[in-house]
Design an enzyme around this catalytic site. Structure first.
Site, PDB file in Angstrom:
ATOM      1  N   SER A 121      32.635  32.362  29.808  1.00 42.03           N
ATOM      2  CA  SER A 121      31.574  33.182  30.394  1.00 42.03           C
ATOM      3  C   SER A 121      30.664  32.311  31.249  1.00 42.03           C
ATOM      4  O   SER A 121      30.087  31.335  30.761  1.00 42.03           O
ATOM      5  CB  SER A 121      30.752  33.837  29.291  1.00 42.03           C
TER       6      SER A 121
ATOM      7  N   HIS B 100      34.898  35.207  32.840  1.00 43.48           N
ATOM      8  CA  HIS B 100      34.134  36.343  32.322  1.00 43.48           C
ATOM      9  C   HIS B 100      32.767  36.363  33.006  1.00 43.48           C
ATOM     10  O   HIS B 100      32.021  35.388  32.943  1.00 43.48           O
ATOM     11  CB  HIS B 100      33.992  36.182  30.808  1.00 43.48           C
TER      12      HIS B 100
ATOM     13  N   ASP C  88      29.181  38.210  33.268  1.00 44.77           N
ATOM     14  CA  ASP C  88      28.260  39.089  32.546  1.00 44.77           C
ATOM     15  C   ASP C  88      27.213  39.651  33.504  1.00 44.77           C
ATOM     16  O   ASP C  88      26.369  38.922  34.017  1.00 44.77           O
ATOM     17  CB  ASP C  88      27.554  38.310  31.433  1.00 44.77           C
TER      18      ASP C  88
ATOM     19  N   MET D  74      24.017  41.977  33.833  1.00 48.57           N
ATOM     20  CA  MET D  74      22.946  42.556  32.997  1.00 48.57           C
ATOM     21  C   MET D  74      21.829  43.067  33.889  1.00 48.57           C
ATOM     22  O   MET D  74      21.496  42.434  34.892  1.00 48.57           O
ATOM     23  CB  MET D  74      22.373  41.489  32.062  1.00 48.57           C
TER      24      MET D  74
ATOM     25  N   HIS E 259      32.062  42.085  32.730  1.00 53.40           N
ATOM     26  CA  HIS E 259      31.463  42.749  31.563  1.00 53.40           C
ATOM     27  C   HIS E 259      30.121  43.334  31.982  1.00 53.40           C
ATOM     28  O   HIS E 259      29.166  42.597  32.215  1.00 53.40           O
ATOM     29  CB  HIS E 259      31.295  41.707  30.440  1.00 53.40           C
TER      30      HIS E 259
ATOM     31  N   MET F  86      26.817  45.057  31.367  1.00 53.72           N
ATOM     32  CA  MET F  86      25.808  45.435  30.370  1.00 53.72           C
ATOM     33  C   MET F  86      24.670  46.099  31.137  1.00 53.72           C
ATOM     34  O   MET F  86      23.588  45.544  31.302  1.00 53.72           O
ATOM     35  CB  MET F  86      25.335  44.192  29.601  1.00 53.72           C
TER      36      MET F  86
ATOM     37  N   MET G 112      31.947  43.516  20.603  1.00 58.15           N
ATOM     38  CA  MET G 112      30.901  42.491  20.686  1.00 58.15           C
ATOM     39  C   MET G 112      30.689  41.876  19.304  1.00 58.15           C
ATOM     40  O   MET G 112      30.518  42.586  18.314  1.00 58.15           O
ATOM     41  CB  MET G 112      29.583  43.093  21.185  1.00 58.15           C
TER      42      MET G 112
ATOM     43  N   ASP H  84      33.525  38.844  22.055  1.00 52.05           N
ATOM     44  CA  ASP H  84      32.554  38.182  22.933  1.00 52.05           C
ATOM     45  C   ASP H  84      31.285  37.908  22.144  1.00 52.05           C
ATOM     46  O   ASP H  84      30.647  38.838  21.646  1.00 52.05           O
ATOM     47  CB  ASP H  84      32.274  39.121  24.122  1.00 52.05           C
TER      48      ASP H  84
HETATM   49  C1  DX5 Z   1      26.417  38.079  25.744  1.00 50.46           C
HETATM   50  C2  DX5 Z   1      27.507  37.923  26.758  1.00 50.46           C
HETATM   51  C3  DX5 Z   1      28.466  36.845  26.450  1.00 50.46           C
HETATM   52  C4  DX5 Z   1      27.864  35.462  26.364  1.00 50.46           C
HETATM   53  C5  DX5 Z   1      28.593  34.745  25.268  1.00 50.46           C
HETATM   54  O1  DX5 Z   1      25.795  39.303  25.895  1.00 50.46           O
HETATM   55  O2  DX5 Z   1      28.245  39.119  26.886  1.00 50.46           O
HETATM   56  O3  DX5 Z   1      29.574  36.867  27.343  1.00 50.46           O
HETATM   57  O4  DX5 Z   1      27.975  34.715  27.531  1.00 50.46           O
HETATM   58  O5  DX5 Z   1      27.988  33.517  25.076  1.00 50.46           O
HETATM   59  P1  DX5 Z   1      28.340  32.588  23.830  1.00 50.46           P
HETATM   60  O6  DX5 Z   1      29.804  32.292  23.873  1.00 50.46           O
HETATM   61  O7  DX5 Z   1      27.492  31.393  24.027  1.00 50.46           O
HETATM   62  O8  DX5 Z   1      27.980  33.376  22.597  1.00 50.46           O
HETATM   63 ZN    ZN Z   2      30.152  39.136  27.988  1.00 44.32          ZN
END
Ligand code: DX5
Ligand code: ZN
Length: 225
Positions: free
Chosen positions: A12, A35, A37, A39, A68, A70, A139, A177
Site C-alpha cells: 500500500s 494498492h 488507498d 480516502m 481501494h 474509502m 478489512m 488489508d
Molecule cells: C487502511 C488502508 C491500508 C493501509 C494498511 O485503511 O486501507 O491499505 O495502508 O497499512 P498497514 O499495512 O500499515 O496496516
Molecule cells: Zn487499503
C-alpha cells in the site's frame, strides 16, 4: 485434491513518500500489484489522493493498480477509477447504495470488481452477490490509517467467507488489508485469504523487496496449511 492458492502481495502506497511516488513505486517491483488507498475525509477520517493522481500512477506504474476506495458516494465515483485503467476497483459495502449495479459497471469498464467490508460488517448479507464479484476485501483494521494492529477478531469472518466462496464455486479471491506482517499473514492465509495488502511492513522496511519476499514466503506457508 485442491491446489494451493498463490500468495499475492500488494504493497500500500499509503505508507510511501508521497513526494517521491515514482521512486517509491520502483521499490516494489517484486510485488504483484500496487494498492492505492483513496480516502475522502468523510467515509474515513483521513484524506489521501483522488482520480487525477491515480490516473497518473496508472500511467507510470509497471504494476497493475489495486484501487481501494474509502469514499462516500462511491456509486458516483468508482466507475471513473475503472475507466482510467485500474486492474481492480474495490468499494465499501457500507458506502454503496447499489452494490450489484456498481460491480457490474466496474466489470463493464474492464476492471475487476471488489467489495470491501469494515471489521464489524457481516459478510452474510453479501454472499448472494458473490458471482458479481472478483474480490472480497475483509478489512483487518478499521479503515483510515496505516500502521494499526491486526484484528484477530476478523479471522472467523474470513473463514466463513472462504467456506461460502468454495461452496458457491465462484473464483472470488479474499484480500485482507491492515496490520499484515510476517507474524500475522500466516493466520489470515490459513483462514482463507490469498491477497495481502501491506503498507508499513513493506515501506517501513529498509529493503522493500526483501520485505515483500519474506511476506510472500510466510503467506505461502499459511496457505499450504
Ligand atoms: C487502511 C488502508 C491500508 C493501509 C494498511 O485503511 O486501507 O491499505 O495502508 O497499512 P498497514 O499495512 O500499515 O496496516
Ligand atoms: Zn487499503
Amino acid at each position: 485434491m485442491k491446489s494451493t492458492p498463490v500468495c499475492c502481495i500488494h504493497p500500500s502506497i499509503l505508507s510511501a513518500d508521497f513526494a517521491n511516488l515514482q521512486s517509491e513505486l520502483d521499490r516494489i517491483g517484486a510485488a504483484d500489484a500496487v494498492h492505492v488507498d483513496v480516502m475522502d475525509n468523510h467515509f474515513v477520517p483521513n484524506l489521501t489522493l483522488g482520480l487525477p493522481v491515480v490516473e497518473r500512477i496508472q500511467q507510470v506504474s509497471a504494476l497493475p493498480l489495486d484501487v481501494h476506495l474509502m469514499i462516500s458516494n462511491v456509486d458516483r465515483w468508482a466507475p471513473s477509477y475503472a475507466a482510467v485503467g485500474a486492474a481492480s476497483v474495490t468499494f465499501h459495502a457500507e458506502a454503496s447504495d447499489a452494490p450489484i449495479k456498481l460491480a457490474r459497471e466496474l466489470r463493464q469498464q474492464g476492471s475487476r470488481a471488489g467489495l470491501a467490508l469494515r471489521p464489524a460488517t457481516a459478510v452474510e448479507p453479501y454472499l448472494d452477490m458473490l458471482p458479481e464479484l472478483d474480490m472480497l476485501l475483509i478489512m483487518t483494521v478499521e479503515p483510515g490509517f496505516g500502521g494499526q494492529t491486526f484484528l484477530d477478531v476478523t479471522l472467523p469472518k474470513i473463514r466463513r467467507a472462504r467456506k461460502a466462496i468454495d461452496a458457491a464455486g465462484t473464483p472470488v479471491v479474499i484480500q485482507v488489508d491492515g496490520g499484515i506482517t510476517t507474524e500475522t499473514i500466516g493466520r489470515a492465509a490459513e483462514a482463507g485469504a490469498s491477497i495481502f495488502v501491506a503498507g508499513s511492513a513493506v515501506y517501513g522496511a529498509p529493503d522493500a523487496s526483501r520485505a515483500i519476499g519474506e511476506l510472500r514466503a510466510a503467506g505461502q506457508r499459511g496457505l499450504a496449511k
